[in-house]
Design an enzyme around this catalytic site. Structure first.
Site, PDB file in Angstrom:
ATOM      1  N   PHE A 151     -22.915  25.649  22.530  1.00  0.00           N
ATOM      2  CA  PHE A 151     -23.436  25.273  21.213  1.00  0.00           C
ATOM      3  C   PHE A 151     -24.308  24.037  21.381  1.00  0.00           C
ATOM      4  O   PHE A 151     -23.847  22.998  21.847  1.00  0.00           O
ATOM      5  CB  PHE A 151     -22.307  24.979  20.215  1.00  0.00           C
ATOM      6  CG  PHE A 151     -22.837  24.776  18.823  1.00  0.00           C
ATOM      7  CD1 PHE A 151     -22.940  25.837  17.944  1.00  0.00           C
ATOM      8  CD2 PHE A 151     -23.277  23.518  18.405  1.00  0.00           C
ATOM      9  CE1 PHE A 151     -23.475  25.657  16.661  1.00  0.00           C
ATOM     10  CE2 PHE A 151     -23.811  23.336  17.130  1.00  0.00           C
ATOM     11  CZ  PHE A 151     -23.901  24.410  16.257  1.00  0.00           C
ATOM     12  N   ASP A 236     -25.783  17.936  27.670  1.00  0.00           N
ATOM     13  CA  ASP A 236     -25.694  17.733  26.224  1.00  0.00           C
ATOM     14  C   ASP A 236     -24.370  17.036  25.901  1.00  0.00           C
ATOM     15  O   ASP A 236     -23.308  17.651  25.904  1.00  0.00           O
ATOM     16  CB  ASP A 236     -25.789  19.102  25.524  1.00  0.00           C
ATOM     17  CG  ASP A 236     -25.679  18.985  24.005  1.00  0.00           C
ATOM     18  OD1 ASP A 236     -25.295  17.913  23.513  1.00  0.00           O
ATOM     19  OD2 ASP A 236     -25.959  19.989  23.324  1.00  0.00           O
ATOM     20  N   LYS A 265     -24.413  12.178  17.210  1.00  0.00           N
ATOM     21  CA  LYS A 265     -23.194  12.027  16.411  1.00  0.00           C
ATOM     22  C   LYS A 265     -22.770  10.565  16.236  1.00  0.00           C
ATOM     23  O   LYS A 265     -23.290   9.880  15.389  1.00  0.00           O
ATOM     24  CB  LYS A 265     -22.066  12.867  17.022  1.00  0.00           C
ATOM     25  CG  LYS A 265     -22.344  14.391  16.892  1.00  0.00           C
ATOM     26  CD  LYS A 265     -21.072  15.179  16.923  1.00  0.00           C
ATOM     27  CE  LYS A 265     -21.260  16.670  17.077  1.00  0.00           C
ATOM     28  NZ  LYS A 265     -21.299  17.409  15.835  1.00  0.00           N
TER      29      LYS A 265
HETATM   30  N1  PLP Z   1     -25.031  19.819  20.841  1.00  0.00           N
HETATM   31  C1  PLP Z   1     -23.705  19.823  20.746  1.00  0.00           C
HETATM   32  C2  PLP Z   1     -22.884  19.833  21.998  1.00  0.00           C
HETATM   33  C3  PLP Z   1     -23.073  19.823  19.503  1.00  0.00           C
HETATM   34  O1  PLP Z   1     -21.741  19.823  19.422  1.00  0.00           O
HETATM   35  C4  PLP Z   1     -23.870  19.802  18.347  1.00  0.00           C
HETATM   36  C5  PLP Z   1     -23.266  19.814  17.014  1.00  0.00           C
HETATM   37  O2  PLP Z   1     -22.091  19.934  16.849  1.00  0.00           O
HETATM   38  C6  PLP Z   1     -25.262  19.817  18.483  1.00  0.00           C
HETATM   39  C7  PLP Z   1     -25.815  19.813  19.743  1.00  0.00           C
HETATM   40  C8  PLP Z   1     -26.137  19.822  17.274  1.00  0.00           C
HETATM   41  O3  PLP Z   1     -26.092  18.604  16.636  1.00  0.00           O
HETATM   42  P1  PLP Z   1     -26.568  18.496  15.119  1.00  0.00           P
HETATM   43  O4  PLP Z   1     -25.575  19.229  14.302  1.00  0.00           O
HETATM   44  O5  PLP Z   1     -26.598  17.027  14.853  1.00  0.00           O
HETATM   45  O6  PLP Z   1     -27.918  19.106  15.055  1.00  0.00           O
END
Ligand code: PLP
Length: 473
Positions: A151, A236, A265
């Site tokens: 994700f 990520d 976050k």
């Molecule tokens: N990358 C990871 C690992 C995430 O857990 C999330 C969101 O939960 C995202 C990217 C996307 O972040 P956003 O919701 O701020 O776009």
């Protein structure tokens, strides 16, 4: 007449679900009502939420992990006020703001060696888009490899590297050149990378969906393969960063040295959207490679002073309050307690995770009665069991948790990093109670399951399945 926000909120309190039904997302409010999550919270503080009656809830979601420092952290709130009172010349654009320079300097200090340049964005998905674009532009290769179950956000680039078909359904076609490989499969990864046309390999150190941990050698070997075949290794850390796993970055568990890292976050302490992509300067120089391309990748609110100030304060608080150490300690305690119950509860498979990113997995029971109930429930909908665990946790015990992903028997704990042993005890006592209830058949837990199954089946028969098991981000 002066505008008074507190008065407005007080006057309209309780209209939440009416307004959302009418103007925002009625499907979501419907799901919240079905699962009994349609509460009205009026205050948030540290690890807790409160409703109008003064009931206290232990928040084990923490806004999908944005409140690592706790809700309404006084230092974060104070620095936001300070910034507003300062009259800071925000978003001038044609200048180099001091405040983003300062945050970039602090972030670089915390990164593995060689990651010395920062691009600021406003959300995790925007950071992932940045890394995808940078890896293409700097490598001259257009392919990106990602893993099943991943994700990375829901805008088109990030969605194209999302490893769960559920999120892509109805939105295709995706970005070309995005290739999925199974998680923890180095052979499959090497097969793709060896074609030497892959610009970037993007991976979460611990998968947020399902809380899946990599095999011990997976990430170091993936890094080695990326080096070997000239692919940028992109980690990520949107969810795992900022101390969540008991280290500042989860990649420290494996001593990784990637080419780009994405943090978001909790970087702002939760109140303000922010994201930072930290990478090697040579990559950035290949993107911004001519004077007329000096802002070829940018976004209006990038380096917003409010987010930058909150970021500086958040890094300070993380260290000052030793939250990373606490996350490691409390996480170990929760996992120890959960795993000590595997013998006692036949439906419990394991607790897994690192620090305070924890998945609790359940599985088919052995005893006949429970087995039948388990099978009936799973035939109706593969995700209902996890849903029926989080419901009594909230309803009876006032603990807010989430299911860990679609169609899986896993719940996820993502508390604030400042929780203490009493909070852990409170969770474990509640967990014991819920587990005992679901080992009784017939019993209240299976009634919840049956009720949910009726809704799910009704949704299917109309051809519009209700997303009862939708996992949170
Ligand atoms: N990358 C990871 C690992 C995430 O857990 C999330 C969101 O939960 C995202 C990217 C996307 O972040 P956003 O919701 O701020 O776009």
């Amino acid at each position: 007449m002066a505008f008074n926000l507190a008065e407005l909120l007080k006057k309209r309190q309780g209209e939440n679900y009416i307004l959302h039904d009418r103007y925002i997302n009625p499907t979501f409010t419907k799901v919240l009502k079905i699962i009994g999550f349609d509460r009205v919270y009026t205050k948030g503080e540290g690890a807790y939420l409160y409703d109008a009656q003064g009931n206290q809830y232990l928040d084990f979601i923490s806004g999908y992990g944005v409140f690592n420092l706790g809700r309404n952290h006084p230092t974060i709130n104070e620095v936001l006020k300070q910034l507003l009172d300062y009259g800071y010349p925000n978003l001038v654009k044609m200048e180099a703001p001091l405040i983003s320079g300062l945050l970039a300097e602090e972030l670089v200090k915390k990164m593995p060696t060689g990651l010395d340049c920062v691009f600021f964005a406003n959300s995790g998905t925007e950071g992932v888009e940045t890394a995808l674009k940078f890896s293409r532009a700097a490598s001259g290769r257009f392919k990106t490899v990602f893993v099943k179950g991943a994700f990375h956000g829901l805008t088109y680039g990030s969605l194209s590297v999302n490893g769960d078909e559920h999120f892509r359904e109805g939105f295709g076609p995706m970005l070309p050149g995005c290739v999925m490989v199974p998680f923890n499969d180095l052979e499959a990864l090497e097969k793709e990378l060896s074609s030497r046309d892959v610009g970037g390999f993007v991976v979460e150190p611990i998968q947020g969906k399902g809380v899946n941990l990599p095999d011990a050698n997976y990430l170091p070997e993936a890094e080695r393969l990326c080096r070997k075949y000239g692919t940028y290794f992109i980690v990520d850390e949107v969810q795992t960063g900022m101390g969540r796993t008991g280290k500042f970055l989860a990649l420290e568990h494996w001593n990784l040295n990637p080419d780009m890292v994405i943090v978001s976050k909790s970087l702002s302490g939760g109140q303000i959207p922010v994201c930072a992509v930290v990478g090697r300067k040579q990559i950035f120089l290949k993107v911004f490679n001519r004077l007329d391309r000096c802002v070829v990748h940018s976004t209006t609110f990038s380096q917003n002073a409010i987010a930058m100030a909150a970021g500086l304060a958040a890094l300070h608080v993380l260290e000052e309050e030793k939250l990373i150490e606490n996350a490691a300690k409390m996480g170990d305690l929760i996992l120890k307690e959960i795993n000590a119950r595997r013998q006692k509860f036949e439906l419990l498979r394991e607790g897994r995770g690192k620090g305070l990113m924890i998945g609790i997995a359940f599985g088919a029971p052995k005893s006949l009665k429970l087995k039948i109930a388990w099978e009936i429930l799973h035939k109706a909908d593969a995700g209902l069991f996890a849903q029926s665990i989080i419901m009594p946790l909230l309803d009876k015990h006032h603990i807010l948790t989430q299911v860990a992903g679609h169609n899986m028997d896993v719940i996820k704990l993502l508390p604030v990093l400042s929780i203490n042993e009493l909070d852990v005890r409170r969770f474990i006592t509640a967990f014991d109670d819920v587990m005992e209830a679901c080992h009784r058949f017939p019993g209240p837990m299976w009634e919840i399951g049956t009720r949910l199954a009726k809704h799910a089946l009704r949704g299917t028969s109309k051809g519009s399945r209700e997303s009862l098991t939708d996992s949170q981000l």
